[in-house]
Write a protein that holds these residues in place. Structure first.
Motif, mmCIF file in Angstrom:
data_model
loop_
_atom_site.group_PDB
_atom_site.id
_atom_site.type_symbol
_atom_site.label_atom_id
_atom_site.label_comp_id
_atom_site.label_asym_id
_atom_site.label_seq_id
_atom_site.Cartn_x
_atom_site.Cartn_y
_atom_site.Cartn_z
ATOM 1 N N SER A 1 22.020 8.673 -0.125
ATOM 2 C CA SER A 1 23.086 8.679 0.878
ATOM 3 C C SER A 1 23.600 7.270 1.189
ATOM 4 C CB SER A 1 22.611 9.359 2.160
ATOM 5 O OG SER A 1 21.523 8.646 2.707
ATOM 6 N N LYS A 2 22.924 6.260 0.698
ATOM 7 C CA LYS A 2 23.353 4.876 0.942
ATOM 8 C C LYS A 2 24.600 4.563 0.122
ATOM 9 C CE LYS A 2 18.751 3.091 1.930
ATOM 10 N NZ LYS A 2 17.696 2.175 1.486
ATOM 11 N N ILE B 1 33.139 -1.833 -10.422
ATOM 12 C CA ILE B 1 33.297 -1.762 -11.883
ATOM 13 C C ILE B 1 32.145 -0.980 -12.513
ATOM 14 C CG2 ILE B 1 33.353 -3.128 -14.014
ATOM 15 C CD1 ILE B 1 34.934 -5.233 -12.390
ATOM 16 N N SER B 2 30.928 -1.254 -12.053
ATOM 17 C CA SER B 2 29.760 -0.520 -12.561
ATOM 18 C C SER B 2 29.854 0.957 -12.223
ATOM 19 C CB SER B 2 28.472 -1.095 -11.994
ATOM 20 O OG SER B 2 28.269 -2.407 -12.457
ATOM 21 N N SER B 3 30.337 1.274 -11.020
ATOM 22 C CA SER B 3 30.414 2.684 -10.635
ATOM 23 C C SER B 3 31.430 3.431 -11.493
ATOM 24 C CB SER B 3 30.718 2.847 -9.145
ATOM 25 O OG SER B 3 32.010 2.412 -8.826
ATOM 26 N N THR C 1 31.341 7.241 -2.982
ATOM 27 C CA THR C 1 30.786 5.997 -2.442
ATOM 28 C C THR C 1 29.264 6.005 -2.342
ATOM 29 O OG1 THR C 1 31.115 6.850 -0.205
ATOM 30 C CG2 THR C 1 32.886 5.483 -1.140
ATOM 31 N N SER C 2 28.635 7.099 -2.778
ATOM 32 C CA SER C 2 27.172 7.177 -2.765
ATOM 33 C C SER C 2 26.717 8.067 -3.910
ATOM 34 C CB SER C 2 26.664 7.748 -1.432
ATOM 35 O OG SER C 2 26.991 9.133 -1.340
ATOM 36 N N VAL C 3 25.438 8.034 -4.217
ATOM 37 C CA VAL C 3 24.896 8.900 -5.268
ATOM 38 C C VAL C 3 25.076 10.367 -4.872
ATOM 39 C CG1 VAL C 3 22.825 9.569 -6.545
ATOM 40 C CG2 VAL C 3 23.280 7.150 -6.110
ATOM 41 N N GLU D 1 27.705 15.558 -5.772
ATOM 42 C CA GLU D 1 28.543 16.642 -5.246
ATOM 43 C C GLU D 1 29.826 16.801 -6.059
ATOM 44 O OE1 GLU D 1 29.221 15.965 -1.061
ATOM 45 O OE2 GLU D 1 27.064 15.959 -0.643
ATOM 46 N N GLU D 2 30.437 15.688 -6.419
ATOM 47 C CA GLU D 2 31.683 15.749 -7.202
ATOM 48 C C GLU D 2 31.437 16.423 -8.551
ATOM 49 O OE1 GLU D 2 35.612 15.531 -8.003
ATOM 50 O OE2 GLU D 2 34.737 14.898 -6.105
ATOM 51 N N PHE D 3 30.366 16.048 -9.222
ATOM 52 C CA PHE D 3 30.078 16.660 -10.517
ATOM 53 C C PHE D 3 29.648 18.117 -10.366
ATOM 54 C CE2 PHE D 3 30.221 12.319 -12.106
ATOM 55 C CZ PHE D 3 30.941 12.513 -13.285
#
Length: 80
Positions: free
Chosen positions: A28-29, A39-41, A65-67, A72-74
């Motif tokens: 959640s961070k 860029i990495s994300s 903006t978090s893992v 959730e998006e995937f």
């Protein structure tokens, strides 16, 4: 499905030498707080898209903006 996505995140992070502390307590961070810059994300998201065979709409990228939000998006995309 969640495990499949987490496994894909781990694989892509390892392939791209991105160090993600993969503990539920970190999910959640904000990505920046756990050491993932923008860029990495984006690079990681593209790699996960390729592994899972789906595409995140460009207008959704700023919202990841978090893992947890990445997972959730995937999950949404894989349910379609």
């Amino acid at each position: 499905m969640r495990k499949q996505i987490i496994d894909a995140i781990k694989e892509v992070a390892a392939e791209q030498n991105i160090n993600i502390p993969m503990f539920e307590s970190n999910f959640s961070k904000p990505l920046k707080e756990i050491g993932i810059d923008s860029i990495s994300s984006i690079s990681m998201i593209v790699g996960i898209e390729q592994k899972l065979g789906v595409r995140v709409p460009d207008d959704h990228l700023p919202k990841i903006t978090s893992v947890n939000l990445l997972i959730e998006e995937f999950q949404k995309l894989l349910k379609k």
